[in-house]
Write a protein that holds these residues in place. Structure first.
Motif, PDB file in Angstrom:
ATOM      1  N   LEU A 105       6.871 -11.452  -4.922  1.00  0.00           N
ATOM      2  CA  LEU A 105       6.062 -12.146  -3.913  1.00  0.00           C
ATOM      3  C   LEU A 105       6.077 -13.654  -4.132  1.00  0.00           C
ATOM      4  O   LEU A 105       6.047 -14.429  -3.178  1.00  0.00           O
ATOM      5  CB  LEU A 105       4.629 -11.613  -3.938  1.00  0.00           C
ATOM      6  N   PHE A 114       9.102  -9.966   0.427  1.00  0.00           N
ATOM      7  CA  PHE A 114       8.089  -8.987   0.834  1.00  0.00           C
ATOM      8  C   PHE A 114       8.708  -7.622   1.152  1.00  0.00           C
ATOM      9  O   PHE A 114       8.042  -6.753   1.703  1.00  0.00           O
ATOM     10  CB  PHE A 114       7.328  -9.511   2.061  1.00  0.00           C
ATOM     11  N   VAL A 151       6.907  -4.445  -0.313  1.00  0.00           N
ATOM     12  CA  VAL A 151       5.650  -4.156   0.382  1.00  0.00           C
ATOM     13  C   VAL A 151       5.944  -3.524   1.738  1.00  0.00           C
ATOM     14  O   VAL A 151       5.335  -2.511   2.121  1.00  0.00           O
ATOM     15  CB  VAL A 151       4.805  -5.442   0.563  1.00  0.00           C
ATOM     16  N   ASN A 152       6.908  -4.098   2.462  1.00  0.00           N
ATOM     17  CA  ASN A 152       7.271  -3.555   3.782  1.00  0.00           C
ATOM     18  C   ASN A 152       7.767  -2.117   3.679  1.00  0.00           C
ATOM     19  O   ASN A 152       7.438  -1.269   4.510  1.00  0.00           O
ATOM     20  CB  ASN A 152       8.350  -4.419   4.431  1.00  0.00           C
ATOM     21  N   LYS A 204      -0.285  -2.615  10.698  1.00  0.00           N
ATOM     22  CA  LYS A 204      -0.515  -3.850   9.955  1.00  0.00           C
ATOM     23  C   LYS A 204       0.240  -5.053  10.558  1.00  0.00           C
ATOM     24  O   LYS A 204       0.141  -6.158  10.029  1.00  0.00           O
ATOM     25  CB  LYS A 204      -0.059  -3.679   8.501  1.00  0.00           C
ATOM     26  N   THR A 228      -1.662 -10.888   7.598  1.00  0.00           N
ATOM     27  CA  THR A 228      -1.057 -11.629   6.497  1.00  0.00           C
ATOM     28  C   THR A 228      -0.888 -10.660   5.325  1.00  0.00           C
ATOM     29  O   THR A 228      -1.619  -9.665   5.209  1.00  0.00           O
ATOM     30  CB  THR A 228      -1.943 -12.799   6.042  1.00  0.00           C
ATOM     31  N   TYR A 229       0.074 -10.980   4.445  1.00  0.00           N
ATOM     32  CA  TYR A 229       0.260 -10.117   3.286  1.00  0.00           C
ATOM     33  C   TYR A 229      -0.939 -10.192   2.348  1.00  0.00           C
ATOM     34  O   TYR A 229      -1.219  -9.240   1.604  1.00  0.00           O
ATOM     35  CB  TYR A 229       1.563 -10.470   2.560  1.00  0.00           C
ATOM     36  N   VAL A 262      -3.184  -7.550   3.647  1.00  0.00           N
ATOM     37  CA  VAL A 262      -2.621  -6.241   3.319  1.00  0.00           C
ATOM     38  C   VAL A 262      -2.935  -5.871   1.874  1.00  0.00           C
ATOM     39  O   VAL A 262      -3.388  -4.744   1.582  1.00  0.00           O
ATOM     40  CB  VAL A 262      -1.100  -6.224   3.554  1.00  0.00           C
ATOM     41  N   LEU A 288       1.199 -15.546   0.354  1.00  0.00           N
ATOM     42  CA  LEU A 288       0.599 -14.356   0.943  1.00  0.00           C
ATOM     43  C   LEU A 288      -0.163 -14.681   2.226  1.00  0.00           C
ATOM     44  O   LEU A 288      -0.181 -13.880   3.173  1.00  0.00           O
ATOM     45  CB  LEU A 288      -0.345 -13.685  -0.070  1.00  0.00           C
ATOM     46  N   ASN A 338       2.494 -15.782   5.322  1.00  0.00           N
ATOM     47  CA  ASN A 338       3.513 -14.841   5.796  1.00  0.00           C
ATOM     48  C   ASN A 338       2.823 -13.588   6.340  1.00  0.00           C
ATOM     49  O   ASN A 338       1.848 -13.094   5.742  1.00  0.00           O
ATOM     50  CB  ASN A 338       4.473 -14.457   4.667  1.00  0.00           C
ATOM     51  N   LYS A 339       3.343 -13.080   7.458  1.00  0.00           N
ATOM     52  CA  LYS A 339       2.713 -11.947   8.117  1.00  0.00           C
ATOM     53  C   LYS A 339       3.693 -10.766   8.239  1.00  0.00           C
ATOM     54  O   LYS A 339       4.915 -10.968   8.255  1.00  0.00           O
ATOM     55  CB  LYS A 339       2.220 -12.348   9.513  1.00  0.00           C
ATOM     56  N   VAL A 340       3.121  -9.598   8.342  1.00  0.00           N
ATOM     57  CA  VAL A 340       3.924  -8.387   8.576  1.00  0.00           C
ATOM     58  C   VAL A 340       4.495  -8.469  10.001  1.00  0.00           C
ATOM     59  O   VAL A 340       3.765  -8.696  10.959  1.00  0.00           O
ATOM     60  CB  VAL A 340       3.060  -7.128   8.434  1.00  0.00           C
TER      61      VAL A 340
END
Length: 283
Positions: free
Chosen positions: A23, A28, A31-32, A44, A48-49, A52, A277, A280-282
């Protein structure tokens, strides 16, 4: 709320050293992959991470009391305050020969903490306690509230903290008895070569001739002649002089305190982690 054990285990990996290092590099992917594994990407999307991971932490905190959560909660609720504006230092997983203390704190005294979750077996505990008592002033074990009766029998000189997972609350059940001995073999295993050489130069008028082959044995024999009170102070000062970064998150983002301690992250690195974190977004 997640109750699937595999999902809970996957969520717990978000706070491992390897994941946090990824990270920090804005990677990411892992996580994804885990979100996708449980059909959570769509749910989600746009998060944002940071959100999450905070939600994941709360989920495992409520449903899967693993060692990371227990250690992190104990750190936040019982130890961080002792470090702020005080002459204290906390170590994560301090190696002592064949044993590793989950947490150790050095201020006016040295304290070792061993954490036992509901999932742990107690078969190694007697040996661990025996080792810790040979060098630390005080030894503590942290156990689930419902297992206090099982663990309190191990050693009446060891302090007991109980942990109530329903309320994330710690309670000191029994105080520690002060240890008055330092085992020279364990001490020499803990000290770095520069540290024990520094002790020799600072505390002995006549310095024997040392080389790479004999310095350990000679230093060990000399250090063994130092009285316990003085040697205990030397041990405390030596450990506090190590470059450990104990600048913790406050209540905001304190989900990451344990892994930050484990990685010995500097304040700028912790800030960088949270920035990545948050920004950055999913997708």
């Amino acid at each position: 709320m997640a109750t699937d054990i595999n999902q809970l285990r996957d969520f717990s990996t978000f706070f491992t050293r390897s994941e946090i290092l990824r990270l920090l590099k804005s990677d990411f992917g892992s996580v994804n992959t885990k979100l996708q594994r449980y059909n959570l990407i769509e749910k989600k999307r746009g998060y944002t991470y940071l959100k999450v991971l905070k939600e994941a932490y709360k989920t495992i905190q409520n449903n899967y009391q693993n060692e990371y959560v227990l250690k992190n909660e104990f750190l936040n609720k019982c130890l961080v305050e002792k470090v702020v504006n005080r002459d204290s230092i906390i170590f994560n997983e301090l190696r002592l020969g064949n044993s590793i203390a989950d947490l150790a704190i050095f201020n006016g005294v040295s304290k070792a903490f061993e954490i036992k979750t509901i999932l742990d077996k107690e078969c190694r505990l007697s040996g661990q306690i025996k080792t810790y008592k040979k060098i630390f002033n005080e030894v503590y074990i942290i156990v689930p509230e419902q297992q206090v009766d099982k663990y309190i029998k191990f050693d009446n000189e060891v302090a007991i903290f109980s942990y109530d997972s329903s309320f994330n609350k710690f309670e000191l059940v029994r105080e520690a008895t002060r240890n008055e001995v330092i085992d020279i073999d364990i001490l020499m295993n803990v000290l770095h070569s520069k540290e024990y050489l520094n002790i020799i130069h600072n505390h002995f008028d006549v310095i024997p001739e040392l080389n790479a082959f004999n310095q350990f044995d000679i230093c060990k024999k000399l250090i063994a002649t130092i009285s316990y009170p003085e040697l205990n102070d030397i041990f405390l000062d030596t450990m506090k002089a190590r470059k450990i970064h104990n600048s913790f998150f406050n209540k905001t983002n304190n989900e990451f305190n344990q892994v930050s301690l484990s990685l010995n992250l500097k304040e700028v690195e912790r800030k960088s982690l949270i920035d990545k974190l948050k920004n950055n977004k999913v997708l």
